[in-house]
Design a protein around this motif. Structure first.
Motif, PDB file in Angstrom:
ATOM      1  N   SER A 100       0.799  -1.221   0.000  1.00 25.78           N
ATOM      2  CA  SER A 100       0.000   0.000   0.000  1.00 25.78           C
ATOM      3  C   SER A 100       0.838   1.280   0.000  1.00 25.78           C
ATOM      4  O   SER A 100       0.298   2.373  -0.007  1.00 25.78           O
ATOM      5  CB  SER A 100      -0.932   0.002   1.213  1.00 25.78           C
ATOM      6  N   VAL A 101       2.177   1.165  -0.011  1.00 28.95           N
ATOM      7  CA  VAL A 101       3.042   2.344   0.065  1.00 28.95           C
ATOM      8  C   VAL A 101       3.729   2.574  -1.278  1.00 28.95           C
ATOM      9  O   VAL A 101       4.282   1.648  -1.867  1.00 28.95           O
ATOM     10  CB  VAL A 101       4.099   2.182   1.181  1.00 28.95           C
ATOM     11  N   THR A 102       3.666   3.828  -1.750  1.00 28.43           N
ATOM     12  CA  THR A 102       4.341   4.207  -2.986  1.00 28.43           C
ATOM     13  C   THR A 102       5.269   5.387  -2.720  1.00 28.43           C
ATOM     14  O   THR A 102       5.025   6.196  -1.827  1.00 28.43           O
ATOM     15  CB  THR A 102       3.339   4.602  -4.093  1.00 28.43           C
ATOM     16  N   VAL A 103       6.322   5.493  -3.512  1.00 26.95           N
ATOM     17  CA  VAL A 103       7.263   6.610  -3.430  1.00 26.95           C
ATOM     18  C   VAL A 103       6.732   7.728  -4.313  1.00 26.95           C
ATOM     19  O   VAL A 103       6.422   7.509  -5.477  1.00 26.95           O
ATOM     20  CB  VAL A 103       8.673   6.176  -3.879  1.00 26.95           C
ATOM     21  N   THR A 104       6.597   8.931  -3.739  1.00 30.88           N
ATOM     22  CA  THR A 104       6.045  10.053  -4.499  1.00 30.88           C
ATOM     23  C   THR A 104       7.081  11.099  -4.883  1.00 30.88           C
ATOM     24  O   THR A 104       6.789  11.972  -5.692  1.00 30.88           O
ATOM     25  CB  THR A 104       4.907  10.742  -3.709  1.00 30.88           C
ATOM     26  N   GLY A 105       8.292  11.035  -4.326  1.00 32.01           N
ATOM     27  CA  GLY A 105       9.317  12.010  -4.692  1.00 32.01           C
ATOM     28  C   GLY A 105      10.533  11.899  -3.802  1.00 32.01           C
ATOM     29  O   GLY A 105      10.537  11.148  -2.824  1.00 32.01           O
ATOM     30  N   ALA A 106      11.576  12.657  -4.159  1.00 31.83           N
ATOM     31  CA  ALA A 106      12.816  12.675  -3.379  1.00 31.83           C
ATOM     32  C   ALA A 106      13.483  14.032  -3.523  1.00 31.83           C
ATOM     33  O   ALA A 106      13.360  14.678  -4.567  1.00 31.83           O
ATOM     34  CB  ALA A 106      13.753  11.567  -3.839  1.00 31.83           C
ATOM     35  N   ALA A 107      14.171  14.447  -2.465  1.00 36.62           N
ATOM     36  CA  ALA A 107      14.889  15.723  -2.484  1.00 36.62           C
ATOM     37  C   ALA A 107      16.147  15.600  -1.643  1.00 36.62           C
ATOM     38  O   ALA A 107      16.147  14.907  -0.617  1.00 36.62           O
ATOM     39  CB  ALA A 107      14.004  16.842  -1.946  1.00 36.62           C
ATOM     40  N   LEU A 108      17.217  16.270  -2.059  1.00 32.05           N
ATOM     41  CA  LEU A 108      18.477  16.304  -1.321  1.00 32.05           C
ATOM     42  C   LEU A 108      18.715  17.734  -0.877  1.00 32.05           C
ATOM     43  O   LEU A 108      18.768  18.646  -1.708  1.00 32.05           O
ATOM     44  CB  LEU A 108      19.631  15.814  -2.208  1.00 32.05           C
TER      45      LEU A 108
END
Length: 156
Positions: free
Chosen positions: A112-120
């Protein structure tokens, strides 16, 4: 490679056992003079909303193009490989204590968990996660009826 089961509701034992192994690893490292075995970055999990979470990894000194994030078959994998420094510079290192070793961390994601974005930002890699609970798995309120009550009929 570090492999972790990503639990959005970690159990007490989840935090106790890895800490014990880390302490043992550090103790042996102090005795032998070797570097600790774990090269994986430390991480936090933060709730940012009702169904939103952030996985935050400490990656100081890493650049965006040196990091890679992948999801495959319920696995979230974060890896880093430093680019080789080019020689010919007038600068030379006196001491290099900051780890520049490549790493690979893997997390098992629930369906039920999805990755929606990433930031550094400022040495922290933040990976945004969304937990979408299907309607059939959401809690449902069930009405309770009283079996002692009888239906009243209107009599004329």
């Amino acid at each position: 490679m570090a492999r972790n089961a990503l639990s959005l509701f970690p159990l007490l034992s989840d935090s106790l056992f890895p800490d014990r192994f880390n302490r043992i690893d550090r103790l042996f490292s102090q005795l032998t003079g070797d570097t600790p075995l774990s090269g994986a970055p430390s991480y936090d999990i933060k709730r940012t909303g009702d169904n939103r979470y952030d996985l935050i990894l400490s990656v100081p000194g890493w650049k965006e193009h040196e990091l890679q994030i992948e999801t495959t078959g319920g696995q979230l994998t974060i890896s880093g490989k430093h680019e080789e420094e080019k020689g010919g510079s007038e600068e030379s290192w006196i001491h290099r204590g900051i780890s520049r070793a490549s790493f690979r961390s893997s997390f098992s994601l629930p369906d039920s968990v999805t990755v929606t974005g990433a930031a550094l930002n400022e040495g922290l890699l933040t990976i945004s996660l969304l937990q979408e609970i299907p309607e059939e798995e959401k809690p449902q309120r069930i009405a309770i009826t009283n079996s002692n009550s009888k239906a009243l009929e209107h009599q004329e």
